[in-house]
Motif scaffolding. Structure first.
Motif, PDB file in Angstrom:
ATOM      1  N   SER A 160      41.061  41.319  37.790  1.00 30.58           N
ATOM      2  CA  SER A 160      40.106  40.714  38.720  1.00 30.58           C
ATOM      3  C   SER A 160      39.965  39.239  38.360  1.00 30.58           C
ATOM      4  O   SER A 160      39.616  38.891  37.229  1.00 30.58           O
ATOM      5  N   VAL A 184      38.174  38.027  43.518  1.00 34.37           N
ATOM      6  CA  VAL A 184      36.783  38.445  43.600  1.00 34.37           C
ATOM      7  C   VAL A 184      35.894  37.263  43.950  1.00 34.37           C
ATOM      8  O   VAL A 184      36.231  36.106  43.657  1.00 34.37           O
ATOM      9  N   SER A 194      30.320  44.434  45.069  1.00 30.23           N
ATOM     10  CA  SER A 194      31.664  44.813  45.520  1.00 30.23           C
ATOM     11  C   SER A 194      32.446  45.497  44.396  1.00 30.23           C
ATOM     12  O   SER A 194      33.092  46.533  44.597  1.00 30.23           O
ATOM     13  N   MET A 195      32.378  44.932  43.181  1.00 29.54           N
ATOM     14  CA  MET A 195      33.095  45.520  42.037  1.00 29.54           C
ATOM     15  C   MET A 195      32.507  46.875  41.665  1.00 29.54           C
ATOM     16  O   MET A 195      33.243  47.810  41.329  1.00 29.54           O
ATOM     17  N   GLY A 247      29.655  39.697  44.549  1.00 31.06           N
ATOM     18  CA  GLY A 247      30.831  40.062  43.742  1.00 31.06           C
ATOM     19  C   GLY A 247      30.560  41.260  42.857  1.00 31.06           C
ATOM     20  O   GLY A 247      31.393  42.175  42.744  1.00 31.06           O
TER      21      GLY A 247
END
Length: 363
Positions: free
Chosen positions: A37, A58, A84-85, A81
């Motif tokens: 990432s 990302v 989302s991760m 971020g």
């Protein structure tokens, strides 16, 4: 049996990305899946990663750059971020998460912290970067690339060294040809930041060398794109054969052929120099956070493998004097090469692999 998954998170400089690349190469050989990432800047360094590395860009941001509006958008971007991760990790759960520093590592480490996944950080420099400072007390431990590393109290840590890429390991301990009355090479590396001062000073220093040294030299000089033309012109006008590029894709080969390396003291550069074993003159980047490049250089200097010139003391005359001392004394240069090798940690990747495997087992 389910294939184990390592998620690596790294910021957009070679200092963060090269150790991540070395770890990716090793973990893939061990049969793990590897995800990386990073952000758009980091993606520029992924060309050397093994093709089976799963790479995702990302959303992240830094408070260090931009105006008021840009700064106001930092927190929402980072939060997006992390969310989302976290969603990705719930679907595809990593067995271990490792951050290498830089703002793009915040989403992965933040999500791993929320989900209580096994996580650790690798700090390349002798001083923790801002993001690694933030997470040092929230991870299982810190793998230290430079020793000693300035750490918060009671943080579990281990000195593993800085992993170097396969291309560097292939040149590890390559035979050194000491300076003499024959063609010699100098490699000049400015790193991803702050190469301008080397472009200002190094060509003039080389032009000032005694003729019996200068006439044998050929130069590989890494310069910023905006400095490339003037640096090329200077070398050409002084009859010095030089290749000037913003980025060399074959640094390990050029380094192994060099009689002397002139470089910033970024952690990856210092690791490459010591694993290959070359005399160097190091100029730490004065604006580096916590003066970490001086800390990076210290081990190599104390071992007798490098000469350090602070940026405040760097001028053409001082540099020419130190270059002459190395290039006119084959015995001393040879000893510097051996001392640099002794300061290296060629098994840093294996040490980091062992920590990642231990983390996954205990997680």
């Amino acid at each position: 049996m389910k294939q184990k998954l390592l998620l690596m998170a790294a910021g957009g400089t070679g200092g963060h990305m090269f150790p991540a690349q070395a770890l990716a190469e090793a973990m893939l050989r061990k049969g793990w899946r590897v995800k990386l990432s990073t952000d758009a800047r980091g993606a520029r360094y992924t060309g050397g990663f093994p093709h089976s590395t799963e790479i995702s860009e990302v959303s992240s941001a830094t408070f260090a750059r931009g105006g008021i509006l840009a700064k106001a958008l930092v927190a929402p971007k980072i939060a997006a971020g992390v969310l989302s991760m976290a969603l990705q990790m719930r679907k595809d759960r990593p067995d271990a998460v490792i951050g290498f520093g830089g703002y793009p590592s915040i989403p992965a480490l933040g999500a791993a912290t929320l989900l209580k996944l096994p996580r650790m950080i690798h700090e390349q420099n002798g001083v923790l970067g801002r993001v690694n400072q933030l997470f040092a007390t929230r991870v299982a431990g810190v793998a230290c690339g430079t020793w000693p590393t300035d750490l918060p109290e009671n943080v579990p840590h281990e000195h593993v060294g800085n992993p170097v890429r396969t291309a560097v390991m292939e040149r590890a301990g390559a035979g050194y040809i000491a300076p003499g009355d024959y063609p010699m090479s100098i490699l000049v590396m400015g790193g991803s930041q702050g190469a301008r001062i080397l472009s200002d000073v190094v060509p003039a220093a080389i032009a000032a060398l005694p003729d019996e040294i200068r006439r044998h030299l050929r130069i590989s000089h890494q310069a910023r794109e905006e400095d490339q033309a003037r640096v090329e012109e200077f070398y050409a006008s002084h009859g010095i054969p030089a290749e000037v590029q913003p980025f060399f894709h074959d640094v390990p080969a050029r380094m192994s052929e060099a009689q002397l390396v002139i470089s910033r003291a970024g952690a990856s550069s210092v690791a490459d120099i010591s694993v290959i074993g070359r005399p160097s003159i190091l100029v730490p980047y004065a604006a580096a956070t916590g003066d970490h490049q001086t800390a990076n250089a210290r081990g190599l200097v104390e071992a007798g493998g490098a000469i350090m010139i602070p940026e405040s003391a760097l001028d053409a005359a001082a540099l020419a004097e130190q270059m002459t001392a190395v290039l006119s004394n084959a015995g001393a240069a040879n000893q510097m090469s051996l001392s640099a090798l002794q300061a290296g940690v060629p098994d840093a990747t294996e040490r980091l692999v062992a920590l990642v495997e231990q983390l996954a087992e205990e997680g």
